[in-house]
Each structure stands twice: as C-alpha cells, then as structure tokens.
Scaffold this motif. Structure first.
Motif, PDB file in Angstrom:
ATOM      1  N   ILE A  93      55.514  43.996  28.806  1.00 25.19           N
ATOM      2  CA  ILE A  93      55.421  43.864  30.261  1.00 25.19           C
ATOM      3  C   ILE A  93      56.708  44.440  30.849  1.00 25.19           C
ATOM      4  CG2 ILE A  93      55.298  42.253  32.194  1.00 25.19           C
ATOM      5  CD1 ILE A  93      53.654  40.407  30.452  1.00 25.19           C
ATOM      6  N   VAL A  94      56.577  45.507  31.610  1.00 25.54           N
ATOM      7  CA  VAL A  94      57.763  46.204  32.122  1.00 25.54           C
ATOM      8  C   VAL A  94      58.113  45.803  33.552  1.00 25.54           C
ATOM      9  CG1 VAL A  94      57.464  48.179  30.588  1.00 25.54           C
ATOM     10  CG2 VAL A  94      56.294  48.163  32.790  1.00 25.54           C
ATOM     11  N   ASP A  95      57.133  45.311  34.304  1.00 22.73           N
ATOM     12  CA  ASP A  95      57.378  44.917  35.699  1.00 22.73           C
ATOM     13  C   ASP A  95      56.535  43.711  36.061  1.00 22.73           C
ATOM     14  OD1 ASP A  95      59.205  47.026  36.609  1.00 22.73           O
ATOM     15  OD2 ASP A  95      57.496  48.383  36.378  1.00 22.73           O
ATOM     16  N   PHE A  96      56.980  42.998  37.089  1.00 27.01           N
ATOM     17  CA  PHE A  96      56.194  41.918  37.678  1.00 27.01           C
ATOM     18  C   PHE A  96      56.004  42.238  39.159  1.00 27.01           C
ATOM     19  CE2 PHE A  96      58.010  39.873  33.945  1.00 27.01           C
ATOM     20  CZ  PHE A  96      56.915  39.174  33.441  1.00 27.01           C
ATOM     21  N   VAL A  97      54.736  42.166  39.620  1.00 23.47           N
ATOM     22  CA  VAL A  97      54.432  42.487  41.019  1.00 23.47           C
ATOM     23  C   VAL A  97      53.450  41.462  41.562  1.00 23.47           C
ATOM     24  CG1 VAL A  97      54.774  44.965  40.594  1.00 23.47           C
ATOM     25  CG2 VAL A  97      52.470  43.981  40.415  1.00 23.47           C
ATOM     26  N   LYS A  98      53.145  41.569  42.838  1.00 20.69           N
ATOM     27  CA  LYS A  98      52.131  40.710  43.449  1.00 20.69           C
ATOM     28  C   LYS A  98      50.764  41.361  43.311  1.00 20.69           C
ATOM     29  CE  LYS A  98      55.160  38.534  46.880  1.00 20.69           C
ATOM     30  NZ  LYS A  98      55.392  38.285  48.329  1.00 20.69           N
ATOM     31  N   LEU A  99      49.763  40.570  43.030  1.00 21.39           N
ATOM     32  CA  LEU A  99      48.414  41.075  42.815  1.00 21.39           C
ATOM     33  C   LEU A  99      47.894  41.850  44.020  1.00 21.39           C
ATOM     34  CD1 LEU A  99      45.814  41.253  41.119  1.00 21.39           C
ATOM     35  CD2 LEU A  99      45.140  39.027  42.037  1.00 21.39           C
ATOM     36  N   GLU A 100      48.179  41.370  45.221  1.00 21.71           N
ATOM     37  CA  GLU A 100      47.658  42.016  46.431  1.00 21.71           C
ATOM     38  C   GLU A 100      48.265  43.392  46.687  1.00 21.71           C
ATOM     39  OE1 GLU A 100      50.530  38.649  47.750  1.00 21.71           O
ATOM     40  OE2 GLU A 100      48.945  38.987  46.246  1.00 21.71           O
ATOM     41  N   GLU A 101      49.295  43.747  45.926  1.00 19.68           N
ATOM     42  CA  GLU A 101      49.899  45.070  46.088  1.00 19.68           C
ATOM     43  C   GLU A 101      49.087  46.167  45.396  1.00 19.68           C
ATOM     44  OE1 GLU A 101      54.572  43.556  46.292  1.00 19.68           O
ATOM     45  OE2 GLU A 101      53.825  44.627  44.528  1.00 19.68           O
ATOM     46  N   ILE A 102      48.122  45.769  44.568  1.00 22.86           N
ATOM     47  CA  ILE A 102      47.299  46.746  43.837  1.00 22.86           C
ATOM     48  C   ILE A 102      45.918  46.811  44.468  1.00 22.86           C
ATOM     49  CG2 ILE A 102      46.352  47.392  41.591  1.00 22.86           C
ATOM     50  CD1 ILE A 102      48.522  45.762  40.278  1.00 22.86           C
ATOM     51  N   ASP A 103      45.517  47.998  44.899  1.00 18.90           N
ATOM     52  CA  ASP A 103      44.198  48.164  45.501  1.00 18.90           C
ATOM     53  C   ASP A 103      43.110  47.994  44.429  1.00 18.90           C
ATOM     54  OD1 ASP A 103      42.995  49.524  48.232  1.00 18.90           O
ATOM     55  OD2 ASP A 103      41.754  49.943  46.471  1.00 18.90           O
ATOM     56  N   PRO A 104      41.996  47.345  44.747  1.00 20.45           N
ATOM     57  CA  PRO A 104      40.923  47.122  43.768  1.00 20.45           C
ATOM     58  C   PRO A 104      40.375  48.399  43.141  1.00 20.45           C
ATOM     59  CG  PRO A 104      40.583  45.726  45.685  1.00 20.45           C
ATOM     60  CD  PRO A 104      41.725  46.639  46.021  1.00 20.45           C
ATOM     61  N   LYS A 135      53.122  35.888  40.436  1.00 23.42           N
ATOM     62  CA  LYS A 135      53.193  37.318  40.116  1.00 23.42           C
ATOM     63  C   LYS A 135      52.241  37.652  38.968  1.00 23.42           C
ATOM     64  CE  LYS A 135      56.648  37.961  42.992  1.00 23.42           C
ATOM     65  NZ  LYS A 135      58.024  38.147  42.507  1.00 23.42           N
ATOM     66  N   ILE A 136      52.055  38.961  38.771  1.00 26.27           N
ATOM     67  CA  ILE A 136      51.302  39.470  37.624  1.00 26.27           C
ATOM     68  C   ILE A 136      52.190  40.468  36.889  1.00 26.27           C
ATOM     69  CG2 ILE A 136      49.077  39.158  38.772  1.00 26.27           C
ATOM     70  CD1 ILE A 136      49.044  42.190  39.253  1.00 26.27           C
ATOM     71  N   GLY A 137      51.929  40.655  35.599  1.00 26.28           N
ATOM     72  CA  GLY A 137      52.727  41.581  34.815  1.00 26.28           C
ATOM     73  C   GLY A 137      52.067  42.943  34.711  1.00 26.28           C
ATOM     74  N   ILE A 138      52.873  44.010  34.680  1.00 25.63           N
ATOM     75  CA  ILE A 138      52.388  45.374  34.473  1.00 25.63           C
ATOM     76  C   ILE A 138      52.792  45.802  33.072  1.00 25.63           C
ATOM     77  CG2 ILE A 138      52.474  47.768  35.248  1.00 25.63           C
ATOM     78  CD1 ILE A 138      51.194  45.986  37.287  1.00 25.63           C
ATOM     79  N   ALA A 139      51.817  46.273  32.283  1.00 27.68           N
ATOM     80  CA  ALA A 139      52.083  46.634  30.890  1.00 27.68           C
ATOM     81  C   ALA A 139      51.286  47.873  30.507  1.00 27.68           C
ATOM     82  CB  ALA A 139      51.719  45.466  29.973  1.00 27.68           C
ATOM     83  N   VAL A 152      48.591  41.816  33.577  1.00 29.03           N
ATOM     84  CA  VAL A 152      48.402  40.528  32.894  1.00 29.03           C
ATOM     85  C   VAL A 152      48.524  39.445  33.947  1.00 29.03           C
ATOM     86  CG1 VAL A 152      49.257  38.960  31.121  1.00 29.03           C
ATOM     87  CG2 VAL A 152      49.355  41.439  30.750  1.00 29.03           C
ATOM     88  N   ARG A 153      47.498  38.616  34.077  1.00 29.10           N
ATOM     89  CA  ARG A 153      47.513  37.564  35.088  1.00 29.10           C
ATOM     90  C   ARG A 153      46.816  36.323  34.563  1.00 29.10           C
ATOM     91  NH1 ARG A 153      42.883  37.066  38.384  1.00 29.10           N
ATOM     92  NH2 ARG A 153      41.208  38.560  37.942  1.00 29.10           N
ATOM     93  N   VAL A 154      46.880  35.258  35.334  1.00 26.52           N
ATOM     94  CA  VAL A 154      46.250  33.998  34.946  1.00 26.52           C
ATOM     95  C   VAL A 154      44.882  33.900  35.605  1.00 26.52           C
ATOM     96  CG1 VAL A 154      46.416  31.476  35.000  1.00 26.52           C
ATOM     97  CG2 VAL A 154      48.482  32.864  34.714  1.00 26.52           C
ATOM     98  N   TYR A 155      43.879  33.520  34.801  1.00 33.27           N
ATOM     99  CA  TYR A 155      42.521  33.327  35.309  1.00 33.27           C
ATOM    100  C   TYR A 155      41.972  32.040  34.695  1.00 33.27           C
ATOM    101  CZ  TYR A 155      37.477  34.033  35.939  1.00 33.27           C
ATOM    102  OH  TYR A 155      36.152  33.874  36.265  1.00 33.27           O
ATOM    103  N   LYS A 156      41.853  31.009  35.514  1.00 35.72           N
ATOM    104  CA  LYS A 156      41.311  29.727  35.062  1.00 35.72           C
ATOM    105  C   LYS A 156      41.977  29.246  33.768  1.00 35.72           C
ATOM    106  CE  LYS A 156      36.782  30.303  37.259  1.00 35.72           C
ATOM    107  NZ  LYS A 156      35.308  30.320  37.066  1.00 35.72           N
ATOM    108  N   GLU A 157      43.283  29.096  33.803  1.00 36.30           N
ATOM    109  CA  GLU A 157      44.075  28.585  32.688  1.00 36.30           C
ATOM    110  C   GLU A 157      44.112  29.519  31.477  1.00 36.30           C
ATOM    111  OE1 GLU A 157      45.960  25.886  33.079  1.00 36.30           O
ATOM    112  OE2 GLU A 157      45.149  25.845  35.113  1.00 36.30           O
TER     113      GLU A 157
END
Length: 288
Positions: A93-104, A135-139, A152-157
């Motif tokens: 994981i090289v960076d941590f960003v906010k999920l809403e910063e990435i367009d679907p 935050k979410i991780g970028i890898a 990489v993010r959390v989804y229902k534990e």
C-alpha cells in the motif's frame, strides 16, 4: 470460497499474508447454440485461414501486432519470467486516500481479502486503522499476468480489494460523440425535474433491486421444460471399426475386377476360333 491469488500485503513495516477470493459472480444465463436441423451443439474450432486447417493450442504462439500484419512473437518463457519477477513482490500500500476522491468509472472487480496463516493480528490492525481514519489504501498487484492498480478498504468487517483502471485505460470523455453543449433550461422545467427527483429519493437498499429479465427468462425455460418443449441433441455415430469391410468399396472392387478379366477371356476365345479352321483343313487332307 475459491482462492484466486495468494501472497502478502504490506503498509509500512507491517506485512500481512493474505488470500484473495472473488467477491462477485456473473449471474447471466448462458444459452448454447444448436444446429436447427439436428439440435447438435455448435462447436468452435481454431482455424488458420492461411493454411486452411485446424490448429491445436500447441501450435499457437502469442504476439504483439505493432503495425498492420507486423508482429513481435513473445515466448512463453519470456512472459513467465516477467510474471514471476512481479508476482514475487509483496503488494504494498503506497498511499492512503478518501474513497470519494475516486470516480466510480475507475472501479473494475472486487475481491474479498482473507488472512492467511499467522496474519490475523496484522489483518485486524489494518482493518481498524482504515475504519478509524476513514481512508482507503492504494496498492499494486499482479493478477493473471496483468498488473492492476487497486484499492483496499473495509466492507462489512472484511477487507476488500477492488482493482481499478489506470488513467490511460479510461477513454477521453471528449471523444464521446453528439454530447450537447450547455443549453438554456426553463425554470419551470427544472422545478418539475427537481420535484420528480425529490419524490424518488430514498435510502439505497441493494436487496430492493432484482434482475427482472433473468427471472423472466428462467421462468420461461422452466415452463418449456415442464411442457416437454425440449429437444435432444443428435449423437454422432461412432466410426466403423477398421476391420469391417465397407460394402460399397467391396462391390466396386468386385466390379473393377470383373471388368479387368473380361478382355482376357475374349482374347482367348478369339485365338481358339482362329485355330479351328486349320485343324479342320489338316483332317480333310488326311481323309483324302
């Protein structure tokens, strides 16, 4: 759940042995193609148009077309070496960003991340850190011989990895044809549209949405199956054993053999016919 990738993921000095499992599945109903006349499933062969013959997988090589009908052949050894060099690297994981910063539009495919042996504590640590920070991780990761950018993010534990497109894989929006330029909209029309949006606004519930076409298609299939509207594919008869004589071949061979013998028989009769007068003349002279 089937494991599609096994390795490790790291952030900072924390290393987590993990396994990836496909998080989604394609529910499309697959229809086979049959020959209308005999209902035999249609098969697809790999044909070389140059040689006009079917080729096997062993006869096929990979190549890159850099110009029209110009190719660079890539050996399996070269591709395997590149794949091995990259797969040996841990997913970092090289960076941590906010999920809403990435367009679907960038999101591609989802994988559940499960901890491998000895990775439970580090797994829980990363999950907690992502939850607390929001935050979410970028890898980066190599999957099926292709390098993927991923989040990489959390989804229902559960930790979830979603592959995302690289920027150059998303086509330029300026190339979309027939997009109208901004035009004046009457306030009355806009008010009506906003009222409609407000009336249809609700909390998103994924269970609310179903594939109506797939459901209707399965109902139609079951209805036809129950009504005995089915067909059976014609099975190809096995080839005759090599020691069984082909009747037509035998008849033709016999006919050819007969034709060959007939001229010989006529010739013998003709010779005999010529000898008969000579023998009669000799007998007549003796009697005289």
């Amino acid at each position: 759940m089937h494991t599609v990738w096994k390795g490790s993921i790291s952030f900072g000095l924390v290393n987590i042995p993990i396994k990836l499992h496909t998080a989604t599945e394609n529910k499309d109903i697959k229809l086979r193609q049959l020959h209308k006349e005999c209902h035999t499933p249609i098969s697809y062969q790999k044909i070389c148009p140059g040689c006009e013959k079917e080729v096997t997988n062993e006869e096929i090589v990979k190549a890159y077309e850099y110009a029209k009908n110009k190719f660079v052949i890539l050996d399996d050894e070269d591709l395997e070496r590149l794949k091995k060099e990259n797969e040996d690297k841990a997913v970092e994981i090289v960076d941590f960003v906010k999920l809403e910063e990435i367009d679907p539009i960038y999101f591609e495919k989802s994988y559940f991340i499960a901890p491998d042996n000895g990775g439970a504590k580090a797994y829980s640590l990363l999950r907690k850190a992502l939850t607390e920070s929001g935050k979410i991780g970028i890898a980066k990761i190599i999957i099926r011989s292709k390098e993927q950018l991923a989040v990489v993010r959390v989804y229902k534990e559960t930790l979830l990895m979603e592959t995302i497109h690289f920027p150059d894989e998303v086509r330029n929006v300026q190339d979309v044809p027939n997009v109208p330029s901004e035009q004046l909209v009457e306030q009355r029309e806009l008010d009506t549209a906003l009222m409609l949006v407000d009336q249809l606004t609700t909390t998103y519930d994924p269970e609310k949405y179903t594939d109506d076409y797939r459901t209707a298609l399965m109902e139609l299939i079951e209805e036809k199956k129950t009504g005995k509207e089915t067909v059976t594919a014609t099975e190809k008869e096995p080839a005759p054993a090599s020691n069984v004589t082909d009747l037509m071949s035998a008849l033709q061979a016999s006919l050819d053999k007969t034709k060959t013998k007939k001229p010989t028989t006529r010739k013998k009769k003709a010779v005999t016919a010529k000898k008969e007068p000579a023998e009669k003349a000799t007998s007549a002279r003796k009697n005289a």
